[in-house]
Design an enzyme around this catalytic site. Sequence first.
Site, mmCIF file in Angstrom:
data_model
loop_
_atom_site.group_PDB
_atom_site.id
_atom_site.type_symbol
_atom_site.label_atom_id
_atom_site.label_comp_id
_atom_site.label_asym_id
_atom_site.label_seq_id
_atom_site.Cartn_x
_atom_site.Cartn_y
_atom_site.Cartn_z
ATOM 1 N N GLY A 1 0.832 -1.208 0.000
ATOM 2 C CA GLY A 1 0.000 0.000 0.000
ATOM 3 C C GLY A 1 0.858 1.246 0.000
ATOM 4 N N CYS B 1 5.671 5.792 24.792
ATOM 5 C CA CYS B 1 6.662 4.812 25.245
ATOM 6 C C CYS B 1 6.822 3.677 24.246
ATOM 7 C CB CYS B 1 6.248 4.221 26.579
ATOM 8 S SG CYS B 1 6.337 5.397 27.898
#
Lengths: 206, 391
Positions: free
Chosen positions: B71, B328
């Site tokens: 894609g 994180c």
Amino acid sequence: MQYSQKVLDHFMKPHNVGKIENPDAEATEGSPACGDQVSIQMKVNPETQVIEDIKFQSYGCASNIATGSIITDMAKGKTIIEAKEISWKQAAEELDGLPPVKIHCSVLAVDTLRKAIKDYEVKHNLAEVEKFNKDTIVEELKKVIYPQVGEDIVTLKMVKYAGFEEGVAVIDLEIPKFDKYRENIAEEIREHLEQYKEIKEVKITM
Amino acid sequence: MKKYYFDNCKTTQPAPEVIEAMLPYLKDKFIFPANFVLGGSEAAYELEGFKKIIADSIGAKAEEIHFTASGTLANNIAIKGFLSENAKHGTHIILSVIDYPDLLTNAAFFEKSGFEITYLQTDDQGFIDLEQLKDSLRSDTIMFLTTFVNHTVGSIQPIKKIREILDSADHKIVMHVDAGQAYGKLPIDVNELGIDLMSFSAHKIHGPQGVGALFQRKGVVLGSVIHGINRLDNHQTGAVSMANIAGFAKAVEFTFADFENNVNHLRELSNYLLQKIENTIPYTLLNGPRGAGRAPHNVNISFDFIEGEAIMLMLDIAGISVATSSACASEGLKANYILMAMGRNHEQSHSSMKFTLSRYNTKEEIDYTVEKLAEIVQELRRRSPLYKEEK
């Protein structure tokens, strides 16, 4: 990138989680905005200055919780003088290592422990509140870890200039233009410096 | 241990019938399409068949379909190909701050080489600002880029309305749509929606990884981006895998064979998951719209006082795969740009969890997942200095 089994063990079943009623000393470091915050509370024997009980709470990722757990384990039973000497490298080693990108968690945990000890010392007239000066800025910059390699930006000579004049902290960094951690490092520096009321503004150039 | 997979936005499990359809091309039918020789003619014939299956699924013609290796490659070929070929007609392009990274990074690439970019803002639900779009149209605007279904919060952009706005300009503005998360989840008719270029890929609909498609409306001219020998496609030069293309076509066939049932199944499951989480766990916040404006397979929800990587890891240890937008867990340790643009704060962004469902998920899996999730959230809140029991 993977966590060591020891990190996972401390993350899944952390030691010393919680709060202490009427603690002798406490500290909270980090900020939710940066994604991690640690609080430490402790009871200290006034005669021997041994840390008899210590508890932590953590808002953060797995390594944040694991470092909170290990650092409180390491500090428990030590005198405050001994506990002050615990370094983030020792804490990381105790956990069989941390991924470089997570080293800042260890720095934060150690920093919180030291701040809690400082809180105790100030309350008991063992030390004075630290006066802010130019060296403070460099000391704070040493707590900023470059996530790519897990070393602080001062050691890595990424700080070309650090100065302070009329309330403005001026930091000049050498970071490659397309480094994915540029924003993160600038944000961390701000977080560390903006806690000082003496600093009205942080100017970072890269 | 049984695995519970809710990260279908990233990639999906290949369907058994897809793998079956690929095997002959990995064994005997390895010959590339070619003229005059028997094997080559057969391959060429089959390739046309695959193109037609995919073209039919979006109301396009077979010759408007190009196979690419992903894609992302389809996005690059469309954007770079169009802008490099058409810069003489204008150098202004429009997209939004919440678009898929493929679109944003391509726009940034052209910005450096002198194009002007307008970045549309989003509302708090993840819908782009159409008034701003109207005001942004210029005589030198040549291209509009958008992400049909937002990959993070599942908001469905109103493509038809956007086309009407683009058509209010006194010249043609080409619309490129990244349909990675929309294809197979929403009915798409490129003619009805007025789409000029569109990218999508096989591995989001239980096809193989490593193959995507580009719809290129007849008359829209693209310059060459990848130069080399033309084996299967003039845009994606070089060898594209016939096995992957065969698998892609099979995935499309079965996705659209029972399209409505499948979409209803996804909608029912995601409603069930959302309701169950909201009824079981306090202090949550849905990110993105509720109801019909949301893709049927996406539930993105924030859990106050705790951080997403920790939730993700604990779920993972319980055999449950989900995604988080926590800094994180991100590459550059940055707060999620989509949630922040929607007005969420850092904590809400760091604690957001994304569940994306597929036809293979069941209610029983969701029951187990929410049960585990509730335990995990409670435990992590117990450890968090931000959480006060009495709240």
